[in-house]
Design a protein around this motif. Structure first.
Motif, short mmCIF file in Angstrom:
data_model
loop_
_atom_site.label_atom_id
_atom_site.label_comp_id
_atom_site.label_asym_id
_atom_site.label_seq_id
_atom_site.Cartn_x
_atom_site.Cartn_y
_atom_site.Cartn_z
N LYS A 123 123.30 136.27 52.20
CA LYS A 123 124.08 137.15 53.06
C LYS A 123 124.16 136.66 54.51
N GLU A 124 123.57 135.49 54.77
CA GLU A 124 123.57 134.90 56.11
C GLU A 124 123.00 135.87 57.14
N LEU A 125 121.86 136.45 56.80
CA LEU A 125 121.15 137.37 57.69
C LEU A 125 119.85 136.74 58.17
N PRO A 126 119.38 137.12 59.36
CA PRO A 126 118.05 136.68 59.79
C PRO A 126 116.97 137.42 59.02
N ILE A 127 115.76 136.87 59.05
CA ILE A 127 114.61 137.53 58.45
C ILE A 127 113.60 137.87 59.55
N VAL A 128 112.88 138.97 59.34
CA VAL A 128 111.86 139.40 60.29
C VAL A 128 110.53 139.43 59.55
N LEU A 129 109.61 138.58 59.99
CA LEU A 129 108.43 138.24 59.22
C LEU A 129 107.15 138.86 59.75
N HIS A 130 106.41 139.48 58.86
CA HIS A 130 105.06 139.98 59.09
C HIS A 130 104.11 138.89 58.61
N GLU A 145 111.48 127.10 51.93
CA GLU A 145 112.71 127.82 51.58
C GLU A 145 113.85 127.57 52.57
N HIS A 146 113.57 126.88 53.65
CA HIS A 146 114.55 126.69 54.72
C HIS A 146 115.73 125.85 54.21
N ASP A 147 116.93 126.34 54.52
CA ASP A 147 118.14 125.61 54.13
C ASP A 147 118.86 125.01 55.33
N GLY A 148 118.20 125.01 56.48
CA GLY A 148 118.83 124.49 57.70
C GLY A 148 119.56 125.54 58.50
N LYS A 149 119.85 126.69 57.86
CA LYS A 149 120.55 127.76 58.56
C LYS A 149 119.70 129.03 58.69
N LEU A 150 118.60 129.08 57.98
CA LEU A 150 117.75 130.27 57.99
C LEU A 150 117.17 130.49 59.40
N LYS A 151 117.26 131.73 59.87
CA LYS A 151 116.74 132.06 61.20
C LYS A 151 115.98 133.37 61.12
N GLY A 152 115.28 133.69 62.18
CA GLY A 152 114.58 134.96 62.20
C GLY A 152 113.51 135.03 63.26
N ILE A 153 112.61 135.99 63.07
CA ILE A 153 111.54 136.28 64.03
C ILE A 153 110.20 136.31 63.31
N PHE A 154 109.21 135.61 63.86
CA PHE A 154 107.83 135.81 63.44
C PHE A 154 107.30 136.97 64.29
N ILE A 167 106.93 126.99 64.38
CA ILE A 167 107.92 128.05 64.21
C ILE A 167 109.19 127.74 64.98
N ILE A 168 109.04 127.31 66.22
CA ILE A 168 110.20 126.98 67.06
C ILE A 168 110.98 125.81 66.47
N GLU A 169 110.28 124.82 65.93
CA GLU A 169 110.94 123.66 65.32
C GLU A 169 111.81 124.06 64.13
N MET A 170 111.45 125.17 63.46
CA MET A 170 112.25 125.66 62.34
C MET A 170 113.43 126.51 62.81
N GLY A 171 113.55 126.71 64.12
CA GLY A 171 114.66 127.50 64.65
C GLY A 171 114.38 128.99 64.72
N PHE A 172 113.12 129.37 64.59
CA PHE A 172 112.75 130.78 64.62
C PHE A 172 112.27 131.20 66.01
N LEU A 173 112.30 132.51 66.24
CA LEU A 173 111.84 133.09 67.50
C LEU A 173 110.46 133.72 67.32
N LEU A 174 109.73 133.84 68.41
CA LEU A 174 108.44 134.50 68.43
C LEU A 174 108.62 135.92 68.94
N GLY A 175 108.19 136.91 68.17
CA GLY A 175 108.24 138.30 68.61
C GLY A 175 106.97 138.64 69.38
N ILE A 176 107.13 138.97 70.66
CA ILE A 176 105.99 139.21 71.54
C ILE A 176 105.89 140.69 71.87
N GLY A 177 104.71 141.26 71.61
CA GLY A 177 104.50 142.69 71.81
C GLY A 177 103.29 143.00 72.65
#
Length: 260
Positions: A123-130, A145-154, A167-177
């Protein structure tokens, strides 16, 4: 400030008695949008009702939380897939792995994670990871599982600098709380080495309230405290942190909007 909370369970029963007042305080504190991660089948109705009450502010995701992966996880996933096929959601989440609580269903957690990553790619959606106590294991599966387009937040990132860079090298963002404000949270050793372009802000409300509210019910209204702490660590103003992390979030979620 114009802030975005990329992860808050604002539909939680913890807000049942005063949600309207909480939302008003959130708006007054400059928080524009709240992205809501789903937990399991039982939380879907509450989440969608919250979206209906506060359209354009409370925005839903769809996914099965790893702590709720039990014997019936495949039937729960079937119900969530029906929802994803029926209407828009901002992301597939909250999904991932958890080795902090119950390890009984860890193999099932991994299977559920892979299934839900496949939905996101379809569905070309980002993922939000616990990834509590399971950072390396989660990174490994995402990399596989990365297909080169997968994105999201750890989400709720509390890892080390090596993990952050992976994580950054995979194109993902870091969720900071709120953990960023804790004396022994460890992020003071990591965030000064990370560019703001790789970060988004979150509260994980009602959990993990930042200092000076630690131990109390968390709310997205406390997001400015997290922005200020991140700014201190990156030597940026909290206004600049708010703007950059907002841009990062909207880019990831593609300014999610639709007609209810």
């Amino acid at each position: 400030m114009n802030l975005i909370d990329t992860h808050a369970h604002i539909y939680s029963t913890k807000f049942d008695t005063d949600l309207d007042a909480v939302i008003e305080e959130i708006r007054n504190n400059g928080v524009e949008k709240i992205y809501m991660p789903n937990v399991d089948v039982s939380t879907i109705d509450r989440m969608l009702e919250c979206e209906k009450r506060y359209p354009g502010i409370c925005i839903p995701m769809m996914g099965l939380h790893p702590c709720d992966v039990k014997e019936d996880f495949l039937s729960q996933l079937e119900e969530m897939k029906r929802w994803l096929d029926k209407r828009p959601f901002a992301a597939v989440g909250e999904i991932g792995l958890d080795l902090y609580w119950d390890k009984t269903y860890f193999e099932q957690q991994k299977e559920a994670l892979r299934i839900q990553i496949a939905w996101a790619k379809e569905k070309e959606l980002p993922i939000v990871l616990h990834c509590r106590e399971s950072m390396d294991e989660t990174i490994e599966i995402v990399r596989e599982e990365h297909d080169g387009k997968l994105k999201g937040i750890f989400h709720c990132f509390t890892g080390n600098l090596v993990q952050a860079n992976q994580i950054i090298e995979m194109g993902f963002l870091l969720g900071i709380g709120g953990v960023s404000t804790y004396k022994n949270g460890g992020l003071d050793q990591v965030l000064p080495h990370i560019a703001i372009e790789n970060l988004v802000l979150e509260t994980d409300a009602p959990y993990l309230a930042p200092v000076p509210f630690r131990g109390k019910r968390n709310t997205p209204a406390y997001l400015p405290y997290i922005a200020e702490r991140v700014g201190d660590l990156l030597e940026l103003s909290k206004e600049e942190v708010a703007l950059k992390t907002k841009q990062n979030a909207l880019r990831l979620f593609k300014e999610f909007s639709y007609e209810l």
